[in-house]
Enzyme design. Structure first.
Site, short mmCIF file in Angstrom:
data_model
loop_
_atom_site.label_atom_id
_atom_site.label_comp_id
_atom_site.label_asym_id
_atom_site.label_seq_id
_atom_site.Cartn_x
_atom_site.Cartn_y
_atom_site.Cartn_z
N TRP A 74 58.38 49.35 -37.09
CA TRP A 74 59.12 50.61 -37.12
C TRP A 74 59.27 50.91 -38.61
O TRP A 74 60.00 50.22 -39.31
CB TRP A 74 60.49 50.45 -36.46
CG TRP A 74 61.23 51.73 -36.30
CD1 TRP A 74 61.16 52.61 -35.24
CD2 TRP A 74 62.17 52.31 -37.22
NE1 TRP A 74 61.98 53.68 -35.46
CE2 TRP A 74 62.61 53.53 -36.66
CE3 TRP A 74 62.68 51.92 -38.45
CZ2 TRP A 74 63.54 54.36 -37.29
CZ3 TRP A 74 63.60 52.75 -39.08
CH2 TRP A 74 64.03 53.94 -38.50
N ASN A 100 60.68 41.48 -40.88
CA ASN A 100 61.56 42.47 -40.27
C ASN A 100 62.79 42.55 -41.16
O ASN A 100 63.43 41.54 -41.42
CB ASN A 100 61.92 42.00 -38.85
CG ASN A 100 63.05 42.81 -38.23
OD1 ASN A 100 63.26 43.96 -38.60
ND2 ASN A 100 63.76 42.21 -37.31
N LYS A 490 71.19 61.10 -23.81
CA LYS A 490 70.06 60.63 -22.97
C LYS A 490 68.98 61.69 -22.91
O LYS A 490 67.80 61.41 -23.07
CB LYS A 490 70.51 60.31 -21.54
CG LYS A 490 71.23 59.03 -21.26
CD LYS A 490 70.47 57.76 -21.51
CE LYS A 490 70.54 57.30 -22.92
NZ LYS A 490 71.60 56.41 -23.30
N GLU A 493 67.17 62.26 -26.39
CA GLU A 493 66.36 61.18 -26.96
C GLU A 493 65.09 60.90 -26.18
O GLU A 493 64.10 60.46 -26.76
CB GLU A 493 67.18 59.90 -27.16
CG GLU A 493 67.59 59.19 -25.90
CD GLU A 493 68.39 57.93 -26.16
OE1 GLU A 493 68.18 57.30 -27.20
OE2 GLU A 493 69.21 57.58 -25.30
C1 F6R Z 1 70.73 55.36 -26.99
C2 F6R Z 1 70.73 54.06 -27.60
C3 F6R Z 1 71.26 53.93 -28.97
C4 F6R Z 1 72.05 52.62 -29.11
C5 F6R Z 1 72.47 52.41 -30.56
C6 F6R Z 1 73.33 51.17 -30.73
O1 F6R Z 1 70.22 55.33 -25.69
O2 F6R Z 1 70.29 53.10 -27.02
O3 F6R Z 1 72.05 55.02 -29.32
O4 F6R Z 1 73.16 52.67 -28.27
O5 F6R Z 1 71.34 52.30 -31.36
O6 F6R Z 1 72.63 50.04 -30.33
P1 F6R Z 1 73.36 48.71 -29.95
O7 F6R Z 1 74.18 48.98 -28.74
O8 F6R Z 1 72.26 47.74 -29.69
O9 F6R Z 1 74.22 48.32 -31.12
#
Ligand code: F6R
Length: 613
Positions: A74, A100, A490, A493
């Site tokens: 990425w 990474n 949702k 994205e």
């Molecule tokens: C949206 C999504 C992101 C994550 C965000 C935080 O569907 O998945 O907005 O919620 O990147 O990620 P975590 O929860 O892994 O810290």
């Protein structure tokens, strides 16, 4: 972000690493590469695009060898192309690295290395590391492990790296700081992954590298571990609980679809052993041990990003309503840079599906440095955030592979509901009758989610009608306001339709200007305390010819009369509506995304685990 896989042993390494990269593709998917050592040559294959492009490219090439490192990227430094794809190699092509993270002082190091005659082939920050390592080997005539250790002492930033040498196919060097790395210990071989998913089908024995640790995986001398300050460490071998089936689509078309449909099970798993209905009791051992501290705190601060932040806002409504503890919810990325007022009397709840999000982790470190107590709500077991917190509760949703978070969100809300009930009961803020009622309602949620999922084909019909919209509005009030935010996130994205979530009453302070006959407005209009007010908001939308798709309580008649479409959900307690109202919005986004031909599980520009700030 970025996925790393490596293998060393008797088997052919390339197919193992390739398969592992496919598992980790959720972490980034703009280019991929593998370096494989067959004892004579170090062959490097890399390609812009998904792992399958790399697979096709390497089909007719020599991929033999028992040692390989791989990467799915990425992009941070340098655009996604073949040159910037990992692995990167030294000038003499003897050493290869995958990385990474971000090397923050790469520009200074690069300048010095160029002056010393090194020639750079990419725009990445990573490439400096491999030149630095080969530079140290040349100057000091030391081995790869020692050179890597020394190089890491010159680096500022975050890294999970794996390095190999053409001259020594029997060993791999791996190190970590702030980005995750797991080592799998097989019978006569070793596996490495950014998480355990590429490893689980080969071995259950794993070592999670800690920050500042460097490992030598040698077919001659086994696994040895040191800190980059050169202190010897003893590897702590743990057993994985993950099941391989959890990583497959299991008959569904997409991981996101599977994960939406898994929610009756995942919510039940999250409550198992915690919601003790017969005993009228909630058990959250780890957190309860910190209860006095929490009750003494001036407020709770919830920090998270994205969907997890939305769960945090639901948590604010739950905690304040059920346990009367004041709560503030902050974006971790803002909290960490705004010099927040926080001290040892504060309690922070950090929410993260992946347990790796860089901003959330940095916010935790900041709060810890001021003496605050940190409670974690994570999905990935043993993740960096899970290990950085004082106590916590896992969501037990199982691996979430679709980049858009679904079952992790309902898991987070489930844990927050349990915490609110526990605190409310223990501090006497919730009366016993309401507590018991909520326990019964909570216990019934998985079944009710199952019922909501039966509307799938009807929701698909609605998706068909609105799939070509350019904009969409999502409205909700009270505890359903964050559900509106989540619905909008949702949709945008995974289908790239511009969508915004608002508290329904805020509509007339601006967004109402957007409403015309083209604009779908999704409204959570369940029969709760703000029902009448939301019905008025729907009237306001209809008066301006907007199209209303309302999520209503089963049997509702009033909204049906004015909305263009209604999606019924079973009746439940007001505080538990988010667990049900979220599901139709997930399904709707899913179907719209499929109909628009988008990549549902790997939407453009996104990655599941955001390990860079
Ligand atoms: C949206 C999504 C992101 C994550 C965000 C935080 O569907 O998945 O907005 O919620 O990147 O990620 P975590 O929860 O892994 O810290």
């Amino acid at each position: 972000m970025c996925g790393i896989v490596a293998y060393i042993g008797e088997k052919e390494a390339f197919p193992i690493v390739l398969k592992g990269l496919k598992r980790l593709e959720y972490r980034g998917y703009d280019s991929a590469g593998i370096a494989v050592n067959n004892g004579e040559e170090l062959n490097v294959y890399k390609k812009q695009g998904k792992v399958v492009e790399l697979e096709n490219f390497a089909k007719d090439k020599d991929t033999s060898g028992g040692t390989a490192i791989g990467h799915t990227r990425w992009a941070t430094h340098g655009k996604p192309n073949d040159e910037n794809a990992h692995p990167h190699t030294s000038d003499n092509e003897k050493y290869a690295i995958v990385h990474n993270g971000i090397i923050e002082n790469y520009a200074v190091l690069k300048e010095e290395l160029i002056q010393r005659g090194h020639v750079f082939k990419s725009e990445t920050d990573t490439e400096v590391l491999i030149h630095l390592i080969s530079d140290i080997i040349e100057k000091q005539q030391c081995d790869l492990f020692e050179a890597t250790r020394q190089a890491l002492n010159e680096v500022i930033g975050a890294y999970a790296i794996v390095v190999i040498s053409k001259d020594n196919p029997n060993e791999i060097i791996a190190a970590k700081k702030s980005s995750p790395l797991v080592i799998g210990i097989g019978k006569d071989d070793f596996y490495i992954g950014s998480d355990a998913t590429p490893i689980v089908e080969y071995t259950k024995n794993v070592v999670y590298l800690e920050d500042g640790e460097i490992a030598r995986l040698s077919l001659d001398s086994g696994l040895t571990l040191k800190t980059i300050q050169n202190e010897t460490k003893t590897p702590y071998i743990q057993e994985l609980e993950m099941k391989i089936e959890a990583l497959e689509k299991g008959g569904y078309n997409h991981f996101m679809q599977k994960e939406i449909f898994e929610q009756p099970r995942s919510i039940r798993d999250c409550m198992r052993g915690r919601l003790m209905l017969n005993e009228n009791y909630i058990s959250l051992g780890g957190i309860e041990a910190y209860q006095d501290k929490i009750f003494a705190a001036k407020r709770l601060i919830i920090i998270a990003c994205g969907t997890s932040w939305h769960a945090g806002i639901v948590g604010e409504y739950l905690l304040e309503e059920l346990s009367r503890i004041p709560v503030e919810v902050e974006y971790a990325s803002e909290f960490r840079y705004r010099n927040p007022i926080i001290d040892e009397d504060d309690v922070v709840i950090a929410i993260s599906q992946s347990g790796e999000t860089a901003d959330t982790l940095a916010a935790i470190e900041l709060a810890k440095s001021k003496g605050a107590t940190i409670i974690g709500i994570c999905n990935v077991v043993n993740s960096t955030i899970a290990r950085a917190t004082d106590c916590g509760a896992y969501t037990h949703a199982g691996p979430e592979i679709g980049v858009a978070s679904t079952k992790a969100f309902t898991g987070q809300v489930t844990v927050l509901t349990l915490i609110s009930l526990l605190f409310g009961k223990n501090n006497g803020e919730i009366d016993p009758a309401r507590f018991s009622r909520l326990m019964i309602e909570m216990n019934a949620i998985p079944e009710k989610v199952e019922e909501v999922l039966k509307s799938d084909s009807y929701i698909k019909e609605i998706a068909e009608i609105y799939k070509d919209s350019h904009n969409a509005l999502f409205l909700g009030r009270g505890i359903n306001f964050p559900v509106a935010l989540e619905g909008a996130l949702k949709l945008k994205e995974i289908s790239y339709i511009h969508a915004e979530g608002y508290p329904a009453a805020e509509m007339k302070h601006g967004p109402i200007a957007l409403i015309d006959e083209e604009m779908p407005v999704f409204v959570i209009a369940t029969q709760d305390a703000s029902y009448e007010k939301v019905v008025s908001n729907i009237q306001e939308v209809k008066a301006r010819k907007g199209k209303v798709i309302a999520i209503v309580t089963k049997g509702d008649k009033d909204v049906r009369k004015i909305a263009d479409h209604v999606i019924e959900i079973p009746r439940t307690d007001d505080m538990l509506v988010p667990l049900l109202a979220t599901i139709p919005l997930q399904l709707l986004s899913y179907h719209v995304s499929v109909m628009r031909g988008c990549n549902v599980d790997q939407p453009r520009n996104l990655a599941k685990s955001v390990t860079v700030e």
